[in-house]
Scaffold this motif. Structure first.
Motif, PDB file in Angstrom:
ATOM      1  N   GLU A   1      44.966  34.337  59.808  1.00 54.18           N
ATOM      2  CA  GLU A   1      44.889  35.799  59.716  1.00 54.18           C
ATOM      3  C   GLU A   1      46.261  36.415  59.491  1.00 54.18           C
ATOM      4  OE1 GLU A   1      42.953  36.582  63.492  1.00 54.18           O
ATOM      5  OE2 GLU A   1      41.143  37.187  62.432  1.00 54.18           O
ATOM      6  N   LEU A   2      47.294  35.848  60.118  1.00 54.45           N
ATOM      7  CA  LEU A   2      48.656  36.343  59.908  1.00 54.45           C
ATOM      8  C   LEU A   2      49.019  36.246  58.431  1.00 54.45           C
ATOM      9  CD1 LEU A   2      51.358  37.331  61.229  1.00 54.45           C
ATOM     10  CD2 LEU A   2      52.036  34.927  61.253  1.00 54.45           C
ATOM     11  N   ILE A   3      48.681  35.139  57.821  1.00 53.24           N
ATOM     12  CA  ILE A   3      49.009  34.910  56.417  1.00 53.24           C
ATOM     13  C   ILE A   3      48.200  35.838  55.505  1.00 53.24           C
ATOM     14  CG2 ILE A   3      48.846  33.216  54.534  1.00 53.24           C
ATOM     15  CD1 ILE A   3      49.326  31.051  56.776  1.00 53.24           C
ATOM     16  N   LYS A   4      46.915  36.012  55.789  1.00 60.35           N
ATOM     17  CA  LYS A   4      46.030  36.722  54.862  1.00 60.35           C
ATOM     18  C   LYS A   4      45.760  38.180  55.212  1.00 60.35           C
ATOM     19  CE  LYS A   4      43.725  32.515  53.459  1.00 60.35           C
ATOM     20  NZ  LYS A   4      42.503  31.754  53.404  1.00 60.35           N
ATOM     21  N   ASN A   5      45.814  38.536  56.493  1.00 57.56           N
ATOM     22  CA  ASN A   5      45.356  39.865  56.902  1.00 57.56           C
ATOM     23  C   ASN A   5      46.312  40.657  57.768  1.00 57.56           C
ATOM     24  OD1 ASN A   5      42.807  39.575  55.612  1.00 57.56           O
ATOM     25  ND2 ASN A   5      42.117  38.315  57.318  1.00 57.56           N
ATOM     26  N   TRP A   6      47.543  40.214  57.888  1.00 60.04           N
ATOM     27  CA  TRP A   6      48.477  40.977  58.727  1.00 60.04           C
ATOM     28  C   TRP A   6      48.984  42.206  57.983  1.00 60.04           C
ATOM     29  CZ3 TRP A   6      54.263  40.499  59.199  1.00 60.04           C
ATOM     30  CH2 TRP A   6      54.744  41.284  60.253  1.00 60.04           C
ATOM     31  N   GLU A   7      49.424  42.036  56.761  1.00 58.32           N
ATOM     32  CA  GLU A   7      49.869  43.147  55.924  1.00 58.32           C
ATOM     33  C   GLU A   7      48.773  43.423  54.891  1.00 58.32           C
ATOM     34  OE1 GLU A   7      54.531  42.924  55.196  1.00 58.32           O
ATOM     35  OE2 GLU A   7      53.525  41.051  54.671  1.00 58.32           O
TER      36      GLU A   7
END
Length: 167
Positions: free
Chosen positions: A147-153
């Motif tokens: 999620e950090l890679i795909k949905n954080w920003e």
């Protein structure tokens, strides 16, 4: 003090547990050194029910502290997570920052620095054009590395902020 290099979060498995703590302002270089020293010391001794946790941290954009644990090796328990929050509180107190207020929203436009506003101010920021559909919204509720890679920003139009735009 020279702090040994931490493994990069990106080197951890995608299902690693992640916590994001957002500061209400940027950290100074001295504060970043303090945070790095404090978290390195904490993570090097971090345990869950007597088992060593394999963890790491990063400070991103001088504002976000991201902690990760590779749970394929050992799961973080409630007590071990509570201990990490104690360290975050110590860091917040030492730096005079707010790291635990989940009502603060971070956003960034193409050429601007990261801005912080209260959750209840988002609608007005959209109406004023401060937040557009392309504005990056930082989703600090993520829980794993994937999620950090795909949905954080996320662009605002792809985030929870999208409900404030007229279609």
């Amino acid at each position: 003090m020279i702090i040994p290099e931490q493994p990069k979060i990106a080197s951890f498995p995608e299902n690693s547990k992640v916590w994001v703590y957002q500061s209400d302002r940027e950290f100074s270089l001295e504060e970043q050194d303090y945070i790095s020293e404090k978290l390195h010391s904490f993570i090097s001794g971090w345990e869950s029910h007597g088992r060593k946790l394999t963890g790491t941290f990063e400070i991103r954009f001088n504002r976000f502290i991201i902690i990760a644990v590779d749970e394929s090796i050992s799961d973080a328990s409630g007590c071990s997570i509570d201990k990490s929050v104690v360290i975050i509180r110590e860091i917040a107190t030492h730096t005079g920052t707010n790291l635990l207020d989940r009502s603060l929203v971070a956003y960034k436009n193409a050429s601007s620095p990261i801005h912080i506003i209260k959750f209840n101010e988002v609608s007005a920021a959209v109406k004023q054009g401060l937040i557009t559909q392309e504005t990056l919204i930082y989703n600090n509720t993520i829980t794993c590395l994937q999620e950090l890679i795909k949905n954080w920003e996320l662009p605002a139009k792809s985030s929870w902020v999208s409900r404030f735009f007229n279609n």
